[in-house]
Design a protein around this motif. Structure first.
Motif, PDB file in Angstrom:
ATOM      1  N   HIS A  43      27.516  23.351  24.196  1.00  0.00           N
ATOM      2  CA  HIS A  43      26.968  23.806  22.920  1.00  0.00           C
ATOM      3  C   HIS A  43      25.542  24.321  23.018  1.00  0.00           C
ATOM      4  O   HIS A  43      24.936  24.644  21.998  1.00  0.00           O
ATOM      5  CB  HIS A  43      27.074  22.691  21.875  1.00  0.00           C
ATOM      6  CG  HIS A  43      28.491  22.355  21.562  1.00  0.00           C
ATOM      7  ND1 HIS A  43      28.871  21.133  21.086  1.00  0.00           N
ATOM      8  CD2 HIS A  43      29.635  23.074  21.676  1.00  0.00           C
ATOM      9  CE1 HIS A  43      30.184  21.109  20.919  1.00  0.00           C
ATOM     10  NE2 HIS A  43      30.662  22.281  21.274  1.00  0.00           N
ATOM     11  N   ASP A  44      25.006  24.382  24.208  1.00  0.00           N
ATOM     12  CA  ASP A  44      23.690  24.968  24.444  1.00  0.00           C
ATOM     13  C   ASP A  44      23.881  26.090  25.457  1.00  0.00           C
ATOM     14  O   ASP A  44      24.212  25.838  26.622  1.00  0.00           O
ATOM     15  CB  ASP A  44      22.699  23.917  24.968  1.00  0.00           C
ATOM     16  CG  ASP A  44      22.378  22.870  23.906  1.00  0.00           C
ATOM     17  OD1 ASP A  44      22.347  23.225  22.715  1.00  0.00           O
ATOM     18  OD2 ASP A  44      22.154  21.710  24.275  1.00  0.00           O
ATOM     19  N   VAL A  45      23.691  27.331  24.987  1.00  0.00           N
ATOM     20  CA  VAL A  45      24.011  28.498  25.804  1.00  0.00           C
ATOM     21  C   VAL A  45      22.810  29.438  25.880  1.00  0.00           C
ATOM     22  O   VAL A  45      22.153  29.706  24.875  1.00  0.00           O
ATOM     23  CB  VAL A  45      25.233  29.256  25.227  1.00  0.00           C
ATOM     24  CG1 VAL A  45      25.488  30.551  25.975  1.00  0.00           C
ATOM     25  CG2 VAL A  45      26.475  28.365  25.261  1.00  0.00           C
ATOM     26  N   VAL A  46      22.544  29.915  27.084  1.00  0.00           N
ATOM     27  CA  VAL A  46      21.551  30.944  27.322  1.00  0.00           C
ATOM     28  C   VAL A  46      22.301  32.217  27.699  1.00  0.00           C
ATOM     29  O   VAL A  46      23.127  32.194  28.607  1.00  0.00           O
ATOM     30  CB  VAL A  46      20.583  30.567  28.468  1.00  0.00           C
ATOM     31  CG1 VAL A  46      19.644  31.727  28.780  1.00  0.00           C
ATOM     32  CG2 VAL A  46      19.804  29.316  28.132  1.00  0.00           C
ATOM     33  N   LEU A  47      22.023  33.297  26.980  1.00  0.00           N
ATOM     34  CA  LEU A  47      22.552  34.604  27.364  1.00  0.00           C
ATOM     35  C   LEU A  47      21.437  35.341  28.082  1.00  0.00           C
ATOM     36  O   LEU A  47      20.440  35.736  27.465  1.00  0.00           O
ATOM     37  CB  LEU A  47      23.015  35.394  26.138  1.00  0.00           C
ATOM     38  CG  LEU A  47      24.214  34.835  25.383  1.00  0.00           C
ATOM     39  CD1 LEU A  47      24.555  35.728  24.200  1.00  0.00           C
ATOM     40  CD2 LEU A  47      25.415  34.679  26.296  1.00  0.00           C
ATOM     41  N   ASP A  48      21.602  35.494  29.385  1.00  0.00           N
ATOM     42  CA  ASP A  48      20.609  36.193  30.205  1.00  0.00           C
ATOM     43  C   ASP A  48      20.964  37.674  30.204  1.00  0.00           C
ATOM     44  O   ASP A  48      21.873  38.113  30.904  1.00  0.00           O
ATOM     45  CB  ASP A  48      20.608  35.620  31.626  1.00  0.00           C
ATOM     46  CG  ASP A  48      19.595  36.284  32.534  1.00  0.00           C
ATOM     47  OD1 ASP A  48      19.008  37.314  32.130  1.00  0.00           O
ATOM     48  OD2 ASP A  48      19.399  35.782  33.642  1.00  0.00           O
ATOM     49  N   LEU A  49      20.236  38.433  29.403  1.00  0.00           N
ATOM     50  CA  LEU A  49      20.464  39.868  29.269  1.00  0.00           C
ATOM     51  C   LEU A  49      19.485  40.682  30.113  1.00  0.00           C
ATOM     52  O   LEU A  49      19.325  41.880  29.899  1.00  0.00           O
ATOM     53  CB  LEU A  49      20.334  40.275  27.792  1.00  0.00           C
ATOM     54  CG  LEU A  49      21.191  39.504  26.802  1.00  0.00           C
ATOM     55  CD1 LEU A  49      20.842  39.900  25.379  1.00  0.00           C
ATOM     56  CD2 LEU A  49      22.663  39.689  27.073  1.00  0.00           C
ATOM     57  N   SER A  50      18.825  40.030  31.063  1.00  0.00           N
ATOM     58  CA  SER A  50      17.774  40.696  31.829  1.00  0.00           C
ATOM     59  C   SER A  50      18.287  41.879  32.655  1.00  0.00           C
ATOM     60  O   SER A  50      17.510  42.744  33.039  1.00  0.00           O
ATOM     61  CB  SER A  50      17.046  39.701  32.738  1.00  0.00           C
ATOM     62  OG  SER A  50      17.926  39.130  33.681  1.00  0.00           O
ATOM     63  N   GLU A  51      19.600  41.943  32.893  1.00  0.00           N
ATOM     64  CA  GLU A  51      20.165  43.062  33.641  1.00  0.00           C
ATOM     65  C   GLU A  51      21.089  43.920  32.786  1.00  0.00           C
ATOM     66  O   GLU A  51      21.954  44.626  33.298  1.00  0.00           O
ATOM     67  CB  GLU A  51      20.882  42.549  34.884  1.00  0.00           C
ATOM     68  CG  GLU A  51      19.927  41.904  35.884  1.00  0.00           C
ATOM     69  CD  GLU A  51      20.632  41.464  37.147  1.00  0.00           C
ATOM     70  OE1 GLU A  51      21.232  42.328  37.820  1.00  0.00           O
ATOM     71  OE2 GLU A  51      20.583  40.259  37.445  1.00  0.00           O
ATOM     72  N   VAL A  52      20.893  43.850  31.472  1.00  0.00           N
ATOM     73  CA  VAL A  52      21.616  44.728  30.550  1.00  0.00           C
ATOM     74  C   VAL A  52      20.710  45.923  30.274  1.00  0.00           C
ATOM     75  O   VAL A  52      19.597  45.761  29.802  1.00  0.00           O
ATOM     76  CB  VAL A  52      21.972  43.997  29.238  1.00  0.00           C
ATOM     77  CG1 VAL A  52      22.534  44.968  28.205  1.00  0.00           C
ATOM     78  CG2 VAL A  52      22.962  42.873  29.517  1.00  0.00           C
ATOM     79  N   PHE A  53      21.189  47.116  30.601  1.00  0.00           N
ATOM     80  CA  PHE A  53      20.338  48.292  30.431  1.00  0.00           C
ATOM     81  C   PHE A  53      20.719  49.138  29.224  1.00  0.00           C
ATOM     82  O   PHE A  53      20.029  50.099  28.886  1.00  0.00           O
ATOM     83  CB  PHE A  53      20.315  49.142  31.698  1.00  0.00           C
ATOM     84  CG  PHE A  53      21.670  49.606  32.154  1.00  0.00           C
ATOM     85  CD1 PHE A  53      22.228  50.757  31.661  1.00  0.00           C
ATOM     86  CD2 PHE A  53      22.370  48.856  33.087  1.00  0.00           C
ATOM     87  CE1 PHE A  53      23.477  51.175  32.078  1.00  0.00           C
ATOM     88  CE2 PHE A  53      23.616  49.264  33.516  1.00  0.00           C
ATOM     89  CZ  PHE A  53      24.175  50.433  33.009  1.00  0.00           C
ATOM     90  N   PHE A  54      21.814  48.771  28.545  1.00  0.00           N
ATOM     91  CA  PHE A  54      22.213  49.489  27.333  1.00  0.00           C
ATOM     92  C   PHE A  54      22.907  48.507  26.405  1.00  0.00           C
ATOM     93  O   PHE A  54      23.702  47.679  26.843  1.00  0.00           O
ATOM     94  CB  PHE A  54      23.161  50.649  27.665  1.00  0.00           C
ATOM     95  CG  PHE A  54      23.661  51.357  26.442  1.00  0.00           C
ATOM     96  CD1 PHE A  54      22.880  52.314  25.815  1.00  0.00           C
ATOM     97  CD2 PHE A  54      24.891  51.042  25.900  1.00  0.00           C
ATOM     98  CE1 PHE A  54      23.332  52.952  24.677  1.00  0.00           C
ATOM     99  CE2 PHE A  54      25.357  51.668  24.761  1.00  0.00           C
ATOM    100  CZ  PHE A  54      24.570  52.645  24.145  1.00  0.00           C
ATOM    101  N   CYS A  55      22.609  48.611  25.116  1.00  0.00           N
ATOM    102  CA  CYS A  55      23.246  47.759  24.113  1.00  0.00           C
ATOM    103  C   CYS A  55      23.421  48.583  22.844  1.00  0.00           C
ATOM    104  O   CYS A  55      22.458  49.156  22.333  1.00  0.00           O
ATOM    105  CB  CYS A  55      22.370  46.541  23.841  1.00  0.00           C
ATOM    106  SG  CYS A  55      23.043  45.389  22.636  1.00  0.00           S
TER     107      CYS A  55
END
Length: 124
Positions: A43-55
């Protein structure tokens, strides 16, 4: 580019490292990953978007839905944005800011900070 999601455990936190484009085609993969983590009792989640280049807006929608899911189960959601994420530098941050939803999320500079209870989130 295809989207990739890697899951790791860091103490009580599940870290989902997302790489690629977060869009209409790929956002269901992220949604499913978050739902699977919750179904497994995380129930504790980190979304690591550091390598997302488009959203796009579909990607933002899955982030908002993930936030809602975590709140409904008494959990927490933290984000890691691409470099300069607290500034107006990354595409993801620009999209979140343009849609007026950046303030909904607790954003951290890296995984170490995100899973550390003593660290405060970055300011919007």
């Amino acid at each position: 580019m295809t989207l990739k999601v890697d899951e790791t455990e860091r103490g009580d936190w599940t870290v989902l490292r997302i790489r690629g484009e977060l869009d209409l085609v790929s956002s269901p993969v992220v949604r499913q990953s978050v739902h699977e983590a919750v179904a497994e009792g995380q129930h504790d989640v980190v979304l690591d978007l550091s390598e997302v280049f488009f959203c796009d807006s579909s990607g933002v929608g899955v982030l908002i839905a993930s936030r809602r899911l975590m709140k409904s189960c008494g959990g927490r959601l933290r984000l890691i944005l691409p470099a300069r994420g607290a500034e107006d530098g990354s595409h993801v941050n620009k999209v979140l800011g343009a849609l007026g939803v950046r303030r909904l999320f607790d954003v951290y500079p890296d995984t170490v900070s995100a899973v550390d209870e003593a660290c405060e989130p970055l300011t919007a």
